[in-house]
Design an enzyme around this catalytic site. Structure first.
Site, PDB file in Angstrom:
ATOM      1  N   HIS A 151      -5.326   3.286  -0.388  1.00  0.00           N
ATOM      2  CA  HIS A 151      -4.168   2.407  -0.506  1.00  0.00           C
ATOM      3  C   HIS A 151      -4.585   1.064  -1.093  1.00  0.00           C
ATOM      4  CE1 HIS A 151      -1.257  -0.524   1.480  1.00  0.00           C
ATOM      5  NE2 HIS A 151      -0.595   0.066   0.493  1.00  0.00           N
ATOM      6  N   HIS A 175       6.625  -2.568  -3.316  1.00  0.00           N
ATOM      7  CA  HIS A 175       6.673  -1.101  -3.216  1.00  0.00           C
ATOM      8  C   HIS A 175       7.949  -0.490  -3.776  1.00  0.00           C
ATOM      9  CE1 HIS A 175       3.632  -2.227  -0.223  1.00  0.00           C
ATOM     10  NE2 HIS A 175       3.093  -1.061  -0.511  1.00  0.00           N
ATOM     11  N   ARG A 252       2.224 -13.429 -11.707  1.00  0.00           N
ATOM     12  CA  ARG A 252       1.689 -12.379 -10.835  1.00  0.00           C
ATOM     13  C   ARG A 252       1.572 -13.000  -9.438  1.00  0.00           C
ATOM     14  NH1 ARG A 252       0.892  -8.696  -7.432  1.00  0.00           N
ATOM     15  NH2 ARG A 252      -0.758  -7.154  -7.735  1.00  0.00           N
ATOM     16  N   CYS A 297      -4.017 -10.904 -16.453  1.00  0.00           N
ATOM     17  CA  CYS A 297      -3.997 -10.129 -15.213  1.00  0.00           C
ATOM     18  C   CYS A 297      -4.911  -8.909 -15.394  1.00  0.00           C
ATOM     19  CB  CYS A 297      -2.567  -9.677 -14.933  1.00  0.00           C
ATOM     20  SG  CYS A 297      -2.431  -8.552 -13.549  1.00  0.00           S
ATOM     21  N   TYR A 432      -9.078  -5.086  -6.720  1.00  0.00           N
ATOM     22  CA  TYR A 432      -9.671  -5.649  -7.940  1.00  0.00           C
ATOM     23  C   TYR A 432     -11.105  -5.182  -8.106  1.00  0.00           C
ATOM     24  CZ  TYR A 432      -5.410  -8.232  -8.322  1.00  0.00           C
ATOM     25  OH  TYR A 432      -4.080  -8.540  -8.445  1.00  0.00           O
TER      26      TYR A 432
HETATM   27  C1  HEM Z   1       3.518   4.500   3.000  1.00  0.00           C
HETATM   28  C2  HEM Z   1       3.101   4.606   1.828  1.00  0.00           C
HETATM   29  C3  HEM Z   1       2.630   3.479   0.929  1.00  0.00           C
HETATM   30  C4  HEM Z   1       2.400   3.626  -0.392  1.00  0.00           C
HETATM   31  C5  HEM Z   1       2.583   4.906  -1.223  1.00  0.00           C
HETATM   32  C6  HEM Z   1       1.928   2.349  -0.884  1.00  0.00           C
HETATM   33  C7  HEM Z   1       1.563   2.103  -2.198  1.00  0.00           C
HETATM   34  C8  HEM Z   1       1.075   0.909  -2.670  1.00  0.00           C
HETATM   35  C9  HEM Z   1       0.743   0.635  -4.050  1.00  0.00           C
HETATM   36  C10 HEM Z   1       0.871   1.613  -5.221  1.00  0.00           C
HETATM   37  C11 HEM Z   1       0.311  -0.642  -4.120  1.00  0.00           C
HETATM   38  C12 HEM Z   1      -0.190  -1.374  -5.367  1.00  0.00           C
HETATM   39  C13 HEM Z   1       0.829  -2.337  -5.873  1.00  0.00           C
HETATM   40  C14 HEM Z   1       0.249  -3.208  -6.985  1.00  0.00           C
HETATM   41  O1  HEM Z   1      -0.749  -3.892  -6.796  1.00  0.00           O
HETATM   42  O2  HEM Z   1       0.793  -3.222  -8.070  1.00  0.00           O
HETATM   43  C15 HEM Z   1       0.351  -1.170  -2.785  1.00  0.00           C
HETATM   44  C16 HEM Z   1      -0.030  -2.451  -2.449  1.00  0.00           C
HETATM   45  C17 HEM Z   1       0.111  -2.984  -1.211  1.00  0.00           C
HETATM   46  N1  HEM Z   1       0.666  -2.402  -0.091  1.00  0.00           N
HETATM   47 FE1  HEM Z   1       1.287  -0.474   0.035  1.00  0.00          FE
HETATM   48  N2  HEM Z   1       1.904   1.452   0.157  1.00  0.00           N
HETATM   49  C18 HEM Z   1       2.336   2.090   1.284  1.00  0.00           C
HETATM   50  C19 HEM Z   1       2.516   1.521   2.539  1.00  0.00           C
HETATM   51  C20 HEM Z   1       2.305   0.200   2.840  1.00  0.00           C
HETATM   52  C21 HEM Z   1       2.608  -0.437   4.082  1.00  0.00           C
HETATM   53  C22 HEM Z   1       3.244   0.265   5.281  1.00  0.00           C
HETATM   54  C23 HEM Z   1       2.223  -1.748   3.962  1.00  0.00           C
HETATM   55  C24 HEM Z   1       2.322  -2.874   4.963  1.00  0.00           C
HETATM   56  C25 HEM Z   1       2.532  -2.773   6.218  1.00  0.00           C
HETATM   57  C26 HEM Z   1       1.679  -1.937   2.653  1.00  0.00           C
HETATM   58  C27 HEM Z   1       1.174  -3.123   2.176  1.00  0.00           C
HETATM   59  C28 HEM Z   1       0.677  -3.310   0.911  1.00  0.00           C
HETATM   60  C29 HEM Z   1       0.078  -4.550   0.439  1.00  0.00           C
HETATM   61  C30 HEM Z   1      -0.130  -5.815   1.241  1.00  0.00           C
HETATM   62  C31 HEM Z   1      -0.290  -4.336  -0.892  1.00  0.00           C
HETATM   63  C32 HEM Z   1      -0.993  -5.316  -1.822  1.00  0.00           C
HETATM   64  C33 HEM Z   1       0.037  -6.104  -2.569  1.00  0.00           C
HETATM   65  C34 HEM Z   1      -0.609  -7.010  -3.600  1.00  0.00           C
HETATM   66  O3  HEM Z   1      -1.802  -7.223  -3.575  1.00  0.00           O
HETATM   67  O4  HEM Z   1       0.131  -7.554  -4.428  1.00  0.00           O
HETATM   68  N3  HEM Z   1       1.757  -0.740   1.998  1.00  0.00           N
HETATM   69  N4  HEM Z   1       0.842  -0.219  -1.923  1.00  0.00           N
END
Ligand code: HEM
Length: 583
Positions: A151, A175, A252, A297, A432
């Site tokens: 993730h 998301h 970003r 970016c 990263y």
């Molecule tokens: C359940 C399935 C989940 C999937 C398929 C998923 C998928 C993703 C993906 C593809 C990204 C990359 C986005 C990007 O940088 O462009 C991401 C980032 C992230 N996700 Fe998830 N996620 C899930 C659940 C969660 C949950 C439950 C949380 C929080 C409680 C979470 C918190 C985050 C955070 C903090 C990032 C980083 C955002 C950033 O750095 O800008 N995710 N996730």
């Protein structure tokens, strides 16, 4: 892993199969059956599920009674419901396949008739690796056990283990993209039982408060995620100015824009004089300089990489880059003032004012050798293009690290810490980073992988735009674009081809004079090329490739540099345009 493409049913772990079976009270169903990669075998299992449900309904059973799943009764049941079920299943599966194949904001997490209902209490039992990690989104139930290590947001995902992601995604609204919905549906194992669906906690509104400082943005920006805000300009506009206007500069944001606080502290190893200063104090205490540098970016051009093979992350086009004049004070001067000396520390950590739902602030670090070297022009910047920093670009003060990826150039700077280790933040330790295909997410440690700092050589065509149509009266095509290399390496040349790379023409370069090893600004290029006559009435591929002052050139194709986060995509850029018949 058991994958049944015919029904788009994907079950990632045997333990999951066992748990689903238990949930549905199929204790007698042998797990061995499930390991068979036969579609009809699995379809038979689902048939049993429906058959059992219908039998229970007829008997008025509340479900506490265990169904007889002996061979004879199974066949009797299957025959009894056979024809009706066949018709029902066909339409149900067809509808849910469509939702599973290309889920969008409306269909992601909606009920799928080809999957079983799962009770909330069973989902709550799946919170860690020993039981498997399940969570819900709207009416969907997902097994994310194997996804946790991969993730991009790292362990944050575990906050929703055994529960609903909906509330978290109000905050991490990054998301809500078709791309994430697609990945999510690949992890789908069931539907939240209708009786439990009503109890999914609604958002408590805290995310609205968190996003209360978002500024107004130029409507021309193409938005990838509204909250946190992530957007880029149309690439054709990028090459109109050598200095990118602030309103067109890509944004970003990892987290919500914070309230403005005019105070930066310096602390940590070797700091003899702790510092706490405002922007006006910086201006009076240190020399103020202006540096022209491009910022890119690390995910720029990710969409192209995703077209080649699926990657995880926002689908940036080729305009997540800009070139601006940044005014501020040298970080090396500030660190010297605080008493920090080379040899005392290995890294300098920057903390932003933006923080996540748990209050953890954005953080990144750079090597001390870069931070302390005045020739690297690392700035604490308070102006962009001659104006005080805009909210989206880190007001009142941000870090500028010329030649590095944007993620290290922390916005809304609050704290600088001299340190012997890199930042603990997940953006430094787990994101990263580029891992090789051989990386084993279950066993290898991502924190051991080298973080990305400098950007490799890059160039991209901005005009003509990909997919556009050329003018029927023109015999030539004007090609314009940008080029840049990280680490202060300048651009030696950019070549353009309009015949699939058989021949190349050198483009004219627009550059600003900067010292050797400190060529931070981008290079714009343009060339006018004759349209090959055999392209009339068809398509024309236009390609570009750059060479930097260290004689690095761009890779010819994506395959060699593909990585699952879609980072540092710098393969030779290509746009395809339509060439009308001439009048
Ligand atoms: C359940 C399935 C989940 C999937 C398929 C998923 C998928 C993703 C993906 C593809 C990204 C990359 C986005 C990007 O940088 O462009 C991401 C980032 C992230 N996700 Fe998830 N996620 C899930 C659940 C969660 C949950 C439950 C949380 C929080 C409680 C979470 C918190 C985050 C955070 C903090 C990032 C980083 C955002 C950033 O750095 O800008 N995710 N996730």
């Amino acid at each position: 892993m058991l994958r049944v493409t015919g029904t788009r049913l994907m079950v990632t772990r045997l333990s999951t199969v066992a748990s689903v079976a238990r949930t549905l009270q199929w204790q007698r169903v042998s797990v061995n059956v499930w390991t068979t990669r036969s579609e009809c075998c699995v379809t038979r299992q689902w048939t049993r599920c429906y058959a059992t449900a219908i039998r229970q309904q007829r008997r008025g059973s509340c479900g506490s009674r265990r169904p007889d799943l002996g061979l004879r009764s199974r066949w009797r049941s299957a025959l009894a419901v056979g024809t009706a079920f066949g018709i029902f299943a066909y339409f149900a599966l067809r509808r849910s396949h469509r939702a599973a194949e290309s889920p969008d904001g409306a269909t992601a997490g909606s009920r799928r008739d080809d999957l079983p209902d799962i009770r909330r209490k069973d989902i709550e039992r799946h919170k860690d690796a020993s039981t498997g990690v399940w969570m819900t989104y709207r009416d969907g139930v997902y097994d994310v056990t194997d996804f946790v290590a991969e993730h991009p947001g790292n362990k944050k995902i575990l906050l929703a283990a055994g529960g609903a992601v909906d509330g978290f995604w109000d905050f991490y609204a990054i998301h809500h993209t078709p791309h994430v919905y697609r990945q999510l549906e690949e992890l789908r194992i069931g539907n939240l039982h209708p009786e439990d669906a009503a109890q999914t906690p609604a958002s408590n509104g805290s995310s609205s408060k968190a996003f209360s400082h978002e500024p107004r943005r130029a409507p021309v920006l193409q938005v990838h995620s509204a909250r946190p805000f992530n957007a880029e300009p149309p690439s054709e506009l990028l090459v109109d100015d050598f200095i990118t206007p602030t309103t067109l500069f890509f944004v970003r944001n990892h987290l919500p824009v914070p309230a403005m606080v005019d105070s930066v502290t310096v602390d940590g190893v070797g700091v003899h004089r702790p510092v706490n200063m405002s922007v006006s104090e910086m201006k009076t205490r240190f020399e103020v300089i202006t540096v022209t540098t491009a910022m890119q970016c690390a995910g720029n051009r990710r969409r192209e990489m995703d077209d080649f093979r699926s990657v995880k992350g926002l689908q940036w086009g080729s305009a997540a880059i800009g070139n601006a004049e940044w005014t501020g004070v040298r970080l090396s001067d500030v660190l010297a003032y605080a008493g920090v000396r080379e040899g005392d520390i290995e890294h300098v950590i920057f903390q932003g004012g933006d923080s996540d739902a748990e209050g953890t602030p954005y953080e990144a670090s750079i090597p001390a050798a870069i931070a302390l070297d005045p020739h690297r022009d690392v700035l604490l910047a308070f102006e962009m293009n001659g104006e005080p920093l805009a909210e989206d670009h880190g007001a009142p003060c941000r870090v500028i690290v010329p030649g590095f990826i944007g993620a290290r150039q922390v916005k809304w700077l609050r704290r600088i810490t001299a340190s012997r280790a890199v930042s603990e933040s997940h953006w430094q330790r787990a994101d990263y980073k580029i891992v090789p295909d051989s990386f084993n997410w279950a066993h290898d440690d991502i924190s051991e992988v080298m973080p990305i700092y400098e950007y490799p050589v890059q160039s991209a065509i901005c005009e003509p735009a990909n997919g556009s149509s050329l003018d029927a009266d023109e015999d030539t095509v004007v090609v314009r674009g940008y080029s840049w290399s990280g680490g202060g390496r300048g651009i030696l040349g950019v070549d353009v081809s309009v015949d699939e790379g058989v021949t190349w023409r050198a483009a004219r370069l627009t550059q600003t004079p900067q010292g050797v090893g400190r060529q931070w600004a981008w290079t714009l290029f343009d060339v006018e090329a004759a349209i090959p006559s055999d392209r009339r009435g068809g398509r024309l591929d236009v390609m570009c490739r750059a060479v930097d002052t260290a004689h690095n050139s761009q890779p010819g194709d994506i395959a060699a540099i593909w990585n699952q986060r879609g980072l540092l995509h710098n393969a030779c850029h290509r746009v395809t345009v339509h060439v009308p018949e001439s009048h």
